[in-house]
Design a protein around this motif. Sequence first.
Motif, short mmCIF file in Angstrom:
data_model
loop_
_atom_site.label_atom_id
_atom_site.label_comp_id
_atom_site.label_asym_id
_atom_site.label_seq_id
_atom_site.Cartn_x
_atom_site.Cartn_y
_atom_site.Cartn_z
N ALA B 285 19.02 -15.42 -97.05
CA ALA B 285 18.47 -15.90 -98.38
C ALA B 285 17.02 -16.67 -98.12
N SER B 286 16.39 -15.81 -98.59
CA SER B 286 14.88 -16.37 -98.31
C SER B 286 14.33 -17.49 -99.08
N ARG B 287 13.71 -18.37 -98.83
CA ARG B 287 12.93 -19.46 -99.31
C ARG B 287 11.50 -19.01 -99.24
N ILE B 288 11.16 -17.86 -100.20
CA ILE B 288 9.87 -17.25 -99.88
C ILE B 288 8.63 -18.25 -100.61
N GLY B 289 8.97 -19.04 -101.68
CA GLY B 289 7.81 -19.75 -102.05
C GLY B 289 7.71 -20.95 -100.99
N TYR B 290 8.52 -21.33 -100.42
CA TYR B 290 8.45 -22.55 -99.43
C TYR B 290 7.44 -21.97 -98.11
N GLY B 291 8.07 -20.83 -97.76
CA GLY B 291 7.48 -20.09 -96.56
C GLY B 291 6.00 -19.81 -96.94
N SER B 292 5.78 -19.33 -98.02
CA SER B 292 4.36 -19.17 -98.49
C SER B 292 3.33 -20.26 -98.60
N ALA B 293 4.22 -21.28 -98.92
CA ALA B 293 3.42 -22.76 -98.74
C ALA B 293 2.92 -22.99 -97.29
N ILE B 294 4.14 -22.78 -96.44
CA ILE B 294 3.60 -22.86 -95.01
C ILE B 294 2.52 -22.04 -94.61
N ALA B 295 2.45 -20.63 -95.10
CA ALA B 295 1.68 -19.84 -94.75
C ALA B 295 0.24 -20.25 -95.36
N VAL B 296 0.14 -20.84 -96.41
CA VAL B 296 -1.18 -21.15 -97.03
C VAL B 296 -1.75 -22.34 -96.13
N ILE B 297 -0.82 -23.00 -95.72
CA ILE B 297 -1.29 -24.31 -95.03
C ILE B 297 -1.89 -23.86 -93.71
N LEU B 298 -1.31 -22.79 -93.22
CA LEU B 298 -1.82 -22.12 -91.87
C LEU B 298 -3.21 -21.29 -92.19
N LEU B 299 -3.37 -20.82 -93.26
CA LEU B 299 -4.43 -20.19 -94.01
C LEU B 299 -5.64 -21.23 -93.83
N LEU B 300 -5.26 -22.36 -94.55
CA LEU B 300 -6.34 -23.58 -94.70
C LEU B 300 -6.77 -23.89 -93.29
N ILE B 301 -5.99 -23.99 -92.44
CA ILE B 301 -6.21 -24.58 -90.80
C ILE B 301 -7.13 -23.44 -90.28
N SER B 302 -6.86 -22.11 -90.32
CA SER B 302 -7.80 -21.30 -89.84
C SER B 302 -8.94 -20.90 -90.58
N THR B 303 -9.00 -21.11 -91.89
CA THR B 303 -10.24 -21.06 -92.61
C THR B 303 -11.17 -22.07 -92.05
N GLY B 304 -10.77 -23.38 -91.94
CA GLY B 304 -11.62 -24.31 -91.55
C GLY B 304 -12.27 -24.15 -90.23
N PHE B 305 -11.40 -23.64 -89.44
CA PHE B 305 -11.90 -22.99 -88.05
C PHE B 305 -13.05 -22.21 -88.25
N ILE B 306 -12.73 -21.17 -88.93
CA ILE B 306 -13.58 -20.11 -89.26
C ILE B 306 -14.98 -20.45 -89.89
N ALA B 307 -14.58 -21.21 -91.16
CA ALA B 307 -15.92 -21.42 -91.71
C ALA B 307 -16.79 -22.20 -90.80
N VAL B 308 -16.29 -23.22 -89.77
CA VAL B 308 -17.18 -24.01 -89.10
C VAL B 308 -17.91 -23.00 -88.14
N TYR B 309 -17.09 -22.01 -87.82
CA TYR B 309 -17.77 -21.03 -86.77
C TYR B 309 -18.74 -20.18 -87.63
N LEU B 310 -18.74 -19.63 -88.64
CA LEU B 310 -19.43 -18.96 -89.45
C LEU B 310 -20.71 -19.69 -89.72
N VAL B 311 -20.57 -20.86 -89.99
CA VAL B 311 -21.80 -21.89 -90.37
C VAL B 311 -22.64 -21.76 -89.10
N GLN B 312 -21.93 -22.08 -87.90
CA GLN B 312 -22.72 -22.24 -86.73
C GLN B 312 -23.64 -20.99 -86.37
N VAL B 313 -22.84 -19.84 -86.45
CA VAL B 313 -23.45 -18.40 -86.31
C VAL B 313 -24.58 -18.14 -87.10
#
Lengths: 444, 320
Positions: B285-313
Amino acid sequence: MATFPSGPSVPPATSRPASGPAPGMLDRRRLLGGVAVTAGALALPAGLAGCEKPTEGGSGGGTVTFGSNYSDEVPKKAIAEVLAGSGLDVKINTVDHNTFQENITRYLQATPDDVFTWFSGFRMQYFAAQGLATDISDIWQSVGGDFSAAMKQASTGTDGKQYFVPFYYYPWAMFYRKSVFQERGYQVPKTWDDLKALAAKMRSDGLIPIAMADKDGWPAMGTFDYINMRSNGYDFHVNLMAGKESWEDSRVKQVFTLWRELLPYCQPGANGRTWQEAAQSLGQKQTGMYLLGMFVGQQFQGEVAADMDFFPFPQIVEAHGQDAVEAPIDGFMISSKVKNVDGAKELLRYLASAKAQNAYLKSDPNNVATHNGADTSGYSALQKKAVELVSGAKQISQFLDRDTRPDFASTVMIPSLQSFLNAPNDIDGLCRRIESQKKTIFAS
Amino acid sequence: MTSTPTAPPVEAGRAADVPGRPARRRRRRIGRFSPRDIAVIGLLLGLPLLLDLALIWGPALASIGLSFTSWDGLGEIRPVGLDNYVNIVSNYPPFWPAVWHNLLWLAFLGLVATPFGLFLAVLLDREMRFTRFYQTAFYLPVVLSLAVVGFLAQLIFSRDYGAANALLGRADNPVDWLGDPSINLWSVLLLVGWRHVGYVMLLYLAGLKAVDPALKEAAAIDGANEPQTFFRVVFPTLRPVNVIVLVITVIEALRAFDIVYAINRGRNGLELLSVLVTDNIVGEASRIGYGSAIAVILLLISTGFIAVYLVQVFRREDEA
């Protein structure tokens, strides 16, 4: 992956590692033999058994597909043999039991097999209510007399129709080694105080009184269920699981308080131990007793297996006595997208027969048949005792993760019980966190 | 076993450099291309772009969309606004430990395992005896899947039957390496580091082989000592390798999943965001909306790191 076979909400009996007298190779060979027999049986009935099952009317004709989560060697071979005896053209599609469970929602929506293996109780009702299962009340009208009322209840959906054919069950109880109890003169405890006194005695004798494992997340649920049903009764268990009672209720807190009394006698480090490891400690006489389902027998062979016995979980409150028994039931359902309805029903009628259950349990003796007329003469002493235990029960519960919403059981209850085992003192905080998560999940 | 939920964020982040500046330049010069050129370019760029949109941006946007809904995978999809996010941060006990653990993995891999891999590479680059043997020994764990590493962990760290307690002579008073939530994270990080070090070592070793020996000789003639030669001369030339190692380290830390899942399904002290996504989305019995929200949070965290890195490069490239 035999060391961690069980998923977040796993029916342990389906996750049994290969056990029994025949070691790997032989088993595999026999399994192949079983498949060959299946194939042979598929080819034969068309011609030979044709007289027995006339093909006119189309009933039973054609292939029936069977989605199976009996993926471990012993049950896989056993079910193949049983299905071969059905006289039907059955095509088995075996999927690893964990994968099967994780994908069940998508499986039932996409292209499910005609008949599939599943569990009774809430989990059956959930999919029935979603319209993903076929109503089989007509089968129950003909086979209903062969099952107890409790079995029928466990096969009935929320709409009052039947969707499930029970095949076998495995009660939960306190397992122990007879020889240890004899040598030390221990008595089977009847009440909670007896249990604590026995545990204290065992500890002073240098044993760890109660084996405990919860690495897989689900085994501790059994302890919760039993303390809850013994102190608050079966009805409270059902309502609590259905989300109708508050987890902050003093009765729930009482369950944890009682459990905490027992923790000093339990094997430490439960969250790092699998149920198999805990079972080994019982087999090696390091621990005195172990609350688990009958499938614990897979871990023991020969002399040790013969030395195993169990007693029902002791009484806590007199009003509830030892009325309820936790005995999860495994069985079969027909998917709503069934292609061969007649064949599927024919197959279920066969699987509901004593003959099919006898055939299965001969190969996989760590369970008990659900059919009233099943042949119990070949049962081990433990199986016979299990039949007695369940038939004497006033209520049969299905286990925490089968009696409640799966998302609540796996995302809330597993971490909560593990955190209780780590830090048993914050019962109020624990109950508050469970209740606030329960509200959002049951509201969704 | 290796589920996909962590893939979209990482992929999406990597994809960020696809539609870059060339597109602008092309539009200006478009008059110079023949229709055939345009057809070829359209095909060569269009097809990957289409795949990129369908396989990376599509799922990423779908999870963002789903994160504002409640859906069990069967019934209707109900919009719930920000409920999922509010719930996750305020009413989901494993969430904050998971965020903390992900950051800890990143810090450990970035500050301990990666430098140690570099150190080993420098040592092995000196052509000592048995170099090949050491190289293989250090690299071996990379070949093992993390699920296998998780399985080995059981053999080593099991409280009752593990090798670690036996070797430490603690059979009577065993340490619960994997069951004690204050210890198990470090046991796991040790294993993850063991694997990561070999990976990083091999990358740096390749980079070091490519460094022109003349540079080192010149530095020696100028009177630089070994550390000076390394930090001022050799290390700066390793910049392309550094970039790769950095990206690998960040990705490994944020998508970490299999090892904890193999050990105890990522519970009881081993929570990670990727595991929480799986816990909520995969299942009966999946909580797909809930899980997606966690995935989005993970996406934001990774985007943060990758944006910082790309700006540097990009900044450094502009300077160069």
